[in-house]
Write an enzyme that holds these catalytic residues in place. Structure first.
Site, PDB file in Angstrom:
ATOM      1  N   ASP A 326      -2.429 -81.126  29.772  1.00  0.00           N
ATOM      2  CA  ASP A 326      -2.234 -79.888  29.052  1.00  0.00           C
ATOM      3  C   ASP A 326      -1.230 -80.174  27.937  1.00  0.00           C
ATOM      4  O   ASP A 326      -0.445 -81.107  28.036  1.00  0.00           O
ATOM      5  CB  ASP A 326      -1.679 -78.853  30.037  1.00  0.00           C
ATOM      6  CG  ASP A 326      -1.085 -77.669  29.327  1.00  0.00           C
ATOM      7  OD1 ASP A 326      -1.823 -77.038  28.551  1.00  0.00           O
ATOM      8  OD2 ASP A 326       0.105 -77.380  29.541  1.00  0.00           O
ATOM      9  N   ASP A 522       1.231 -77.371  33.586  1.00  0.00           N
ATOM     10  CA  ASP A 522       2.442 -76.635  33.954  1.00  0.00           C
ATOM     11  C   ASP A 522       2.207 -75.133  34.054  1.00  0.00           C
ATOM     12  O   ASP A 522       2.953 -74.438  34.718  1.00  0.00           O
ATOM     13  CB  ASP A 522       3.522 -76.865  32.900  1.00  0.00           C
ATOM     14  CG  ASP A 522       3.176 -76.168  31.593  1.00  0.00           C
ATOM     15  OD1 ASP A 522       2.047 -76.377  31.112  1.00  0.00           O
ATOM     16  OD2 ASP A 522       4.000 -75.399  31.088  1.00  0.00           O
ATOM     17  N   ASP A 526      -3.251 -73.387  33.549  1.00  0.00           N
ATOM     18  CA  ASP A 526      -3.693 -74.712  33.991  1.00  0.00           C
ATOM     19  C   ASP A 526      -4.122 -74.721  35.458  1.00  0.00           C
ATOM     20  O   ASP A 526      -4.783 -75.657  35.909  1.00  0.00           O
ATOM     21  CB  ASP A 526      -2.568 -75.740  33.829  1.00  0.00           C
ATOM     22  CG  ASP A 526      -2.126 -75.871  32.391  1.00  0.00           C
ATOM     23  OD1 ASP A 526      -3.011 -75.884  31.521  1.00  0.00           O
ATOM     24  OD2 ASP A 526      -0.912 -75.951  32.154  1.00  0.00           O
TER      25      ASP A 526
HETATM   26  P1  ADP Z   1      -1.692 -74.645  26.403  1.00  0.00           P
HETATM   27  O1  ADP Z   1      -3.082 -74.708  26.915  1.00  0.00           O
HETATM   28  O2  ADP Z   1      -1.459 -75.646  25.299  1.00  0.00           O
HETATM   29  O3  ADP Z   1      -0.665 -74.764  27.490  1.00  0.00           O
HETATM   30  P2  ADP Z   1      -1.869 -71.753  26.351  1.00  0.00           P
HETATM   31  O4  ADP Z   1      -3.254 -71.777  26.876  1.00  0.00           O
HETATM   32  O5  ADP Z   1      -0.797 -71.268  27.230  1.00  0.00           O
HETATM   33  O6  ADP Z   1      -1.470 -73.197  25.728  1.00  0.00           O
HETATM   34  O7  ADP Z   1      -1.861 -70.867  25.032  1.00  0.00           O
HETATM   35  C1  ADP Z   1      -2.859 -71.062  24.061  1.00  0.00           C
HETATM   36  C2  ADP Z   1      -2.611 -70.240  22.834  1.00  0.00           C
HETATM   37  O8  ADP Z   1      -2.726 -68.857  23.132  1.00  0.00           O
HETATM   38  C3  ADP Z   1      -1.237 -70.409  22.255  1.00  0.00           C
HETATM   39  O9  ADP Z   1      -1.166 -71.496  21.379  1.00  0.00           O
HETATM   40  C4  ADP Z   1      -1.034 -69.087  21.537  1.00  0.00           C
HETATM   41  O10 ADP Z   1      -1.652 -69.140  20.291  1.00  0.00           O
HETATM   42  C5  ADP Z   1      -1.793 -68.080  22.391  1.00  0.00           C
HETATM   43  N1  ADP Z   1      -0.928 -67.342  23.325  1.00  0.00           N
HETATM   44  C6  ADP Z   1      -1.033 -67.302  24.667  1.00  0.00           C
HETATM   45  N2  ADP Z   1      -0.103 -66.492  25.206  1.00  0.00           N
HETATM   46  C7  ADP Z   1       0.640 -66.025  24.182  1.00  0.00           C
HETATM   47  C8  ADP Z   1       1.764 -65.152  24.071  1.00  0.00           C
HETATM   48  N3  ADP Z   1       2.341 -64.574  25.138  1.00  0.00           N
HETATM   49  N4  ADP Z   1       2.253 -64.903  22.846  1.00  0.00           N
HETATM   50  C9  ADP Z   1       1.696 -65.474  21.768  1.00  0.00           C
HETATM   51  N5  ADP Z   1       0.651 -66.291  21.798  1.00  0.00           N
HETATM   52  C10 ADP Z   1       0.101 -66.573  22.975  1.00  0.00           C
HETATM   53 MG    MG Z   2       0.834 -75.316  29.363  1.00  0.00          MG
END
Ligand code: ADP
Ligand code: MG
Length: 629
Positions: A326, A522, A526
């Site tokens: 991730d 994390d 995920d």
């Molecule tokens: P990753 O898979 O890299 O861990 P996430 O799936 O948690 O990232 O988030 C993906 C995208 O969704 C972020 O890059 C953001 O654009 C958007 N996002 C998710 N949750 C939020 C939030 N609470 N506030 C703003 N943007 C969010």
């Molecule tokens: Mg993450």
């Protein structure tokens, strides 16, 4: 008091004492027979040896026979020894009992070793803490500490809670958590953990995790659970062992019956051969091939910041071919910093940020925390929001001032103007994460930069060197941002814009393509992918509870380079188990053959049999040693 101490001593070493006494009587019997003492005298000495060395196994084995109607190997040994005595081979039987008791004692110590490792971990947790309540200092039990209590840590003291330093500077020895006893500098804003040792400075710490749920307490619990859970292969061996014990008995009866009926051997000779058969055909070495090895690897991992939730995952990790990571919070530190706030409407930049912070104050996402922090840094009056609806992997909605506001990816918005999109792609090409904000229509954007974890690049390289291929980056973020991070890390295969369920599909596709896949993550988003991979690996410190629960392996220090160590450990364990199985089976075949051909006496059978059991046990214990990586 006294008797308690004795009881403890007996519990720990009793088996060693009786085994030593057994040896004394067997030796005495042997000298007596050499010195010409009569049969009654020598046999009485041997008998004492039998009782001292074999009573545990006899009681244990009879209990299993009566209660579970199962034969266990211990009972076979006792029967073989008694059988040998019955046909006059008192010394041979006594030697069998002694050697069997010795190897049992040694195996007991090996098991006790992992138990001690756990107890040592628990002992690291201080019992009480100095807490400041209503301006007064008082000592309370560490497990009664609650979140946002303030704890004082004196120089040289063990820290009693997980928390954040609010005042003071010191060098903290984090060996209890990281396994490396190099002191790290800690000052206001830094995180400290229960069980670590404070250096020369005094610290004021705000508790961030309740006393019963510190990282250390969780680790102890995980290691304990892991010890209890046995891998399927071991369960198979144990079931096999029971059935097999019956086969051995039938075999022994055949060894008595056939040759004596056919007139090859006398009845007494056949009985002697059958006793040897009972001993050498028993699957002791087979049974000891796996558990000591895996338990040793388990305790090795725990000392190096890798928690396997069961010994099955050690093997599984040793077989892993591909690995998926991730992005946010896993390969990046998960502490993004806001770099740009841009409004494309009549509202001022700060106005939009204040609204964004209002929404994000209700969210747990790493980006959310950073946006709130930026608003606070700019001294903005954060607008109150309510009714948060989190959309994992996309963003969130909430009500602000009677309006429904959204923050997150462009998929949350009906329309995004060209002006905003162009600006967004520009920022993303620099590796920044961009979130949009608006009420139905996107009105502005906030860009954040997350740094990759220190040594993440080296960690990825180490895994490539181990032949883990492909390495894949999974993220809910956009392709541009992910590609920039991927370039920095040396990961080429990138899947961006993923929702939690898309991460699962990518992991499943990888599984079809490569066989065994590990997923490292994390976040809440995920968890499904962690569950569907062959082995899920979670970040122990910054990871969310769901990720920690779902994963099979937890990195207690969040250090990605520990993954390569864990993979190498898993492979070593696999290798040793294989060596052991070959040795155990090979030795069994050779010994049974030699018995049936009349080549070996009972003492040699015993030495060969127990020798191979001991050898596989010791071979397994090699995994206690940390390897260089
Ligand atoms: P990753 O898979 O890299 O861990 P996430 O799936 O948690 O990232 O988030 C993906 C995208 O969704 C972020 O890059 C953001 O654009 C958007 N996002 C998710 N949750 C939020 C939030 N609470 N506030 C703003 N943007 C969010
Ligand atoms: Mg993450």
């Amino acid at each position: 008091m006294r008797s308690v101490a004795y009881a403890k001593l007996w519990e720990r070493h009793g088996e060693a004492y009786t085994t030593a006494l057994c040896a004394v009587f067997v030796a005495a019997g042997w000298f007596a027979s050499r010195a010409g003492v009569g049969l009654v005298g020598t046999n009485a000495l041997y008998l004492l040896g039998y009782v001292l060395g074999g009573y545990r196994q006899a009681i244990e084995g009879t209990r299993t026979l009566v209660k579970d109607r199962e034969l266990d190997v211990d009972l076979l040994m006792v029967v073989a020894a008694i059988g040998a005595a019955a046909i006059g081979y008192w010394f041979d039987g006594a030697l069998l009992i002694f050697i069997f008791a010795s190897s049992g004692t040694l195996e007991g110590y090996a098991g006790a070793r992992t138990k001690r490792d756990i107890e040592a971990l628990m002992a690291l947790h201080p019992e009480d803490a100095l807490v400041v309540r209503d301006g007064r200092e008082e000592r309370v039990r560490a497990d009664t500490l609650g979140v946002s209590d303030t704890v004082l840590v004196r120089p040289g003291e063990r820290i009693a809670a997980d928390g954040r330093v609010v005042e003071g500077f010191s060098a903290v020895n984090q060996a209890a958590i990281t396994g490396e006893s190099i002191a790290v500098d800690r000052g206001p804003g830094d995180e400290v953990f229960a069980g670590t040792i404070n250096g020369h400075g005094a610290l004021r710490v705000t508790v961030t995790r309740p006393g019963g749920d510190t990282l250390l307490a969780r680790m102890v619990k995980l290691v304990e659970d892991a010890r209890e859970r046995r891998p399927p292969a071991q369960l198979f061996i144990e079931r096999f062992e029971r059935t097999y014990a019956k086969v051995v008995v039938i075999g022994a009866i055949l060894v008595v019956a056939l040759p004596s009926l056919a007139g090859w051997w006398t009845f007494r000779q056949a009985l002697y051969r059958a006793m040897i058969f009972l001993v050498v055909a028993s699957p002791c070495a087979l049974a000891a091939s796996m558990m000591p090895t895996l338990l040793s690897a388990l305790s090795n991992g725990a000392r190096n910041g890798i928690l396997f939730k069961g010994s099955a995952f050690i093997e599984a990790l040793g077989r892993v071919r591909a690995m998926a990571f991730d992005k946010t919070g896993t390969v990046t530190a998960g502490r993004p910093v806001v770099t740009d706030v841009l409004s494309f409407s009549v509202a001022a930049d700060d106005e939009l940020l204040a609204i964004a912070a209002g929404v994000e104050r209700l969210s747990e996402h790493p980006l959310a925390r950073s946006i709130v922090a930026e608003a606070e840094r700019r001294n903005l009056a954060v607008v109150a929001a309510s009714d948060l609806q989190a959309i994992p992997g996309e963003g969130a909605h909430a009500t602000v001032g009677g309006q429904r506001w959204s923050i997150g990816k462009s998929s949350l918005f009906g329309t995004v103007s060209n002006e905003i999109s162009t600006r967004q792609h520009g920022l993303e090409a620099d590796g920044k994460t961009v979130v949009l904000i608006g009420d139905g229509r996107a009105q502005g954007l906030i860009a954040l930069r997350d740094t990759i974890r220190p040594r993440a690049r080296e960690a990825i390289h180490a895994l490539v060197d181990l032949g883990i291929r492909p390495m894949v980056l999974l993220t809910g973020d956009t392709r541009e941002t992910a590609a920039a991070i991927g370039r920095e890390l040396g990961i080429v295969e990138i899947h961006a814009g993923l929702l939690p369920e898309d991460k699962v599909s990518v992991v499943q596709e990888l599984t079809r393509r490569c066989g065994q896949v590990a997923m490292v993550g994390d976040g809440v988003n995920d968890a499904p992918a962690l569950a569907s991979s062959t082995v899920g690996i979670a970040m122990g410190v910054t990871g969310t509870d769901v990720a920690l629960e779902t994963a099979d392996i937890v990195l207690t220090t969040d250090e990605l380079e520990k993954i390569a160590y864990a993979v190498a450990l898993g492979r070593r364990a696999l290798r040793v188990v294989k060596q052991n199985l070959v040795l155990a089976l090979g030795m069994m075949v050779v010994l049974v053959g030699s018995d049936l051909l009349g080549w070996i006496t009972l003492p040699w059978g015993v030495v060969g049999h127990e020798g191979s059991t001991l050898l596989v046990t010791l071979n397994g214990l090699r995994l206690l040693r940390s390897s260089k990586r």
